[in-house]
Design a protein around this motif. Structure first.
Motif, PDB file in Angstrom:
ATOM      1  N   GLY A 122      62.853   4.200   4.894  1.00  0.00           N
ATOM      2  CA  GLY A 122      64.037   4.969   4.555  1.00  0.00           C
ATOM      3  C   GLY A 122      63.792   6.307   3.903  1.00  0.00           C
ATOM      4  O   GLY A 122      64.681   6.853   3.242  1.00  0.00           O
ATOM      5  N   VAL A 123      62.594   6.866   4.081  1.00  0.00           N
ATOM      6  CA  VAL A 123      62.298   8.158   3.452  1.00  0.00           C
ATOM      7  C   VAL A 123      62.458   9.323   4.431  1.00  0.00           C
ATOM      8  O   VAL A 123      62.204  10.467   4.079  1.00  0.00           O
ATOM      9  N   GLY A 124      62.872   9.035   5.662  1.00  0.00           N
ATOM     10  CA  GLY A 124      63.154  10.098   6.625  1.00  0.00           C
ATOM     11  C   GLY A 124      62.013  10.440   7.555  1.00  0.00           C
ATOM     12  O   GLY A 124      61.994  11.525   8.141  1.00  0.00           O
ATOM     13  N   LYS A 125      61.077   9.521   7.751  1.00  0.00           N
ATOM     14  CA  LYS A 125      59.923   9.818   8.621  1.00  0.00           C
ATOM     15  C   LYS A 125      60.365  10.171  10.036  1.00  0.00           C
ATOM     16  O   LYS A 125      59.872  11.136  10.617  1.00  0.00           O
ATOM     17  N   THR A 126      61.267   9.375  10.607  1.00  0.00           N
ATOM     18  CA  THR A 126      61.660   9.593  11.997  1.00  0.00           C
ATOM     19  C   THR A 126      62.357  10.932  12.169  1.00  0.00           C
ATOM     20  O   THR A 126      62.045  11.701  13.094  1.00  0.00           O
ATOM     21  N   THR A 127      63.303  11.231  11.295  1.00  0.00           N
ATOM     22  CA  THR A 127      64.023  12.505  11.379  1.00  0.00           C
ATOM     23  C   THR A 127      63.062  13.678  11.297  1.00  0.00           C
ATOM     24  O   THR A 127      63.144  14.632  12.079  1.00  0.00           O
ATOM     25  N   LEU A 128      62.123  13.614  10.372  1.00  0.00           N
ATOM     26  CA  LEU A 128      61.158  14.704  10.225  1.00  0.00           C
ATOM     27  C   LEU A 128      60.223  14.800  11.422  1.00  0.00           C
ATOM     28  O   LEU A 128      59.910  15.903  11.889  1.00  0.00           O
ATOM     29  N   ALA A 129      59.771  13.660  11.936  1.00  0.00           N
ATOM     30  CA  ALA A 129      58.878  13.663  13.096  1.00  0.00           C
ATOM     31  C   ALA A 129      59.556  14.307  14.299  1.00  0.00           C
ATOM     32  O   ALA A 129      58.963  15.142  14.995  1.00  0.00           O
ATOM     33  N   LEU A 130      60.805  13.930  14.552  1.00  0.00           N
ATOM     34  CA  LEU A 130      61.531  14.469  15.699  1.00  0.00           C
ATOM     35  C   LEU A 130      61.791  15.964  15.539  1.00  0.00           C
ATOM     36  O   LEU A 130      61.684  16.731  16.508  1.00  0.00           O
ATOM     37  N   HIS A 131      62.114  16.387  14.323  1.00  0.00           N
ATOM     38  CA  HIS A 131      62.409  17.810  14.131  1.00  0.00           C
ATOM     39  C   HIS A 131      61.150  18.665  14.139  1.00  0.00           C
ATOM     40  O   HIS A 131      61.183  19.812  14.610  1.00  0.00           O
ATOM     41  N   LEU A 132      60.037  18.137  13.652  1.00  0.00           N
ATOM     42  CA  LEU A 132      58.775  18.866  13.765  1.00  0.00           C
ATOM     43  C   LEU A 132      58.407  19.038  15.230  1.00  0.00           C
ATOM     44  O   LEU A 132      58.059  20.141  15.677  1.00  0.00           O
ATOM     45  N   ALA A 133      58.522  17.963  15.998  1.00  0.00           N
ATOM     46  CA  ALA A 133      58.233  18.035  17.435  1.00  0.00           C
ATOM     47  C   ALA A 133      59.180  18.994  18.135  1.00  0.00           C
ATOM     48  O   ALA A 133      58.774  19.803  18.984  1.00  0.00           O
ATOM     49  N   GLY A 134      60.464  18.908  17.773  1.00  0.00           N
ATOM     50  CA  GLY A 134      61.461  19.769  18.410  1.00  0.00           C
ATOM     51  C   GLY A 134      61.243  21.238  18.119  1.00  0.00           C
ATOM     52  O   GLY A 134      61.406  22.091  19.008  1.00  0.00           O
ATOM     53  N   GLU A 135      60.855  21.550  16.883  1.00  0.00           N
ATOM     54  CA  GLU A 135      60.620  22.948  16.522  1.00  0.00           C
ATOM     55  C   GLU A 135      59.415  23.493  17.281  1.00  0.00           C
ATOM     56  O   GLU A 135      59.433  24.633  17.781  1.00  0.00           O
ATOM     57  N   TRP A 136      58.354  22.704  17.376  1.00  0.00           N
ATOM     58  CA  TRP A 136      57.214  23.140  18.170  1.00  0.00           C
ATOM     59  C   TRP A 136      57.596  23.325  19.640  1.00  0.00           C
ATOM     60  O   TRP A 136      57.196  24.303  20.277  1.00  0.00           O
ATOM     61  N   ALA A 137      58.378  22.397  20.174  1.00  0.00           N
ATOM     62  CA  ALA A 137      58.798  22.483  21.578  1.00  0.00           C
ATOM     63  C   ALA A 137      59.648  23.732  21.823  1.00  0.00           C
ATOM     64  O   ALA A 137      59.540  24.375  22.874  1.00  0.00           O
ATOM     65  N   ARG A 138      60.499  24.087  20.856  1.00  0.00           N
ATOM     66  CA  ARG A 138      61.328  25.294  20.981  1.00  0.00           C
ATOM     67  C   ARG A 138      60.479  26.542  21.120  1.00  0.00           C
ATOM     68  O   ARG A 138      60.918  27.551  21.694  1.00  0.00           O
ATOM     69  N   HIS A 139      59.265  26.487  20.588  1.00  0.00           N
ATOM     70  CA  HIS A 139      58.365  27.640  20.646  1.00  0.00           C
ATOM     71  C   HIS A 139      57.338  27.504  21.772  1.00  0.00           C
ATOM     72  O   HIS A 139      56.280  28.131  21.747  1.00  0.00           O
ATOM     73  N   GLY A 140      57.652  26.666  22.735  1.00  0.00           N
ATOM     74  CA  GLY A 140      56.845  26.591  23.944  1.00  0.00           C
ATOM     75  C   GLY A 140      55.631  25.690  23.878  1.00  0.00           C
ATOM     76  O   GLY A 140      54.799  25.708  24.794  1.00  0.00           O
ATOM     77  N   GLN A 141      55.505  24.897  22.811  1.00  0.00           N
ATOM     78  CA  GLN A 141      54.367  23.993  22.689  1.00  0.00           C
ATOM     79  C   GLN A 141      54.644  22.677  23.423  1.00  0.00           C
ATOM     80  O   GLN A 141      55.780  22.213  23.483  1.00  0.00           O
TER      81      GLN A 141
END
Length: 212
Positions: free
Chosen positions: A11-30
């Motif tokens: 319940g510390v937010g691991k999934t939310t952070l993992a998805l948003h880190l991945a999403g931010e990288w993907a937004r920049h073409g990674q």
């Protein structure tokens, strides 16, 4: 780079952070793959919800909740710029495997003394992993907090000797993050100019500056 978000406390937010880190990288073409190493499969659920909403695929999500993760993740990394591991709570064998797979470990904690104390178990496992991976990098991340609140500062100070160090970036307690879990979206897709979007961008930039 293989980044694992780990904490034995749920319940510390691991999934939310993992998805948003991945999403931010993907937004920049990674090219990014998320490994869902949590038996609850929350990242997979998010990905399936995104497909039901007919939203474009930003990155792959693979279920891999087994203790051979450290052997399988490098294979997946050959076809990606980054791997993000959404780790399990309270499953020591999976946690050890994720630690051995990672170049960087992020330990999300909430602004509460209880989370600071709970990190001791995580640090013990990290210490074990560094016997085999002495260069394994790690950082604490304060999540679901107000960056300038007293309790957030006290939590940072309670993390043992700041080793691992605490990231400068913090993530606030925001309703929009709950909306992303239900909708299969990212905060940047809901409101590109929101404080949550800016926090995620700063978090991602700081992670990118840490050499594995």
């Amino acid at each position: 780079m293989i980044v694992a978000l780990l904490n034995q406390k749920g319940g510390v937010g691991k999934t939310t952070l993992a998805l948003h880190l991945a999403g931010e990288w993907a937004r920049h073409g990674q090219r990014v793959t998320v490994i869902d190493a949590d038996p609850q499969g929350s990242a997979l659920d998010w990905s399936q919800q995104r497909a039901r909403e007919c939203l474009p695929r930003l990155f792959g999500v693979v279920g891999l909740a087994r203790d051979t993760l450290h052997r399988e993740a490098p294979e997946l990394a050959r076809d990606a710029d980054h791997i993000v591991i959404d780790g399990p709570p309270r499953v020591a064998s999976l946690m050890r495997s994720a630690l051995l797979a990672a170049d960087l470990v992020l330990i999300p904690v909430q602004p509460s003394p209880f989370d600071g104390w709970a990190s001791a178990e995580m640090l013990s496992l990290l210490g074990e992993a560094r016997i085999y991976r002495p260069n394994l990098a790690a950082r604490f991340l304060l999540n679901r907090c107000g960056a300038r609140t007293v309790i957030a500062r006290e939590t940072a100070e309670s993390l043992p000797d700041h080793d691992p160090p605490v990231l400068a970036s913090t993530i606030g307690q925001r309703v929009v993050f709950a909306d992303t879990a239900r909708s299969g979206r990212l905060v940047s897709e809901i409101d590109e100019d929101s404080p949550a979007t800016r926090e995620i961008a700063a978090f991602c930039a700081e992670i990118g500056s840490i050499a594995p």
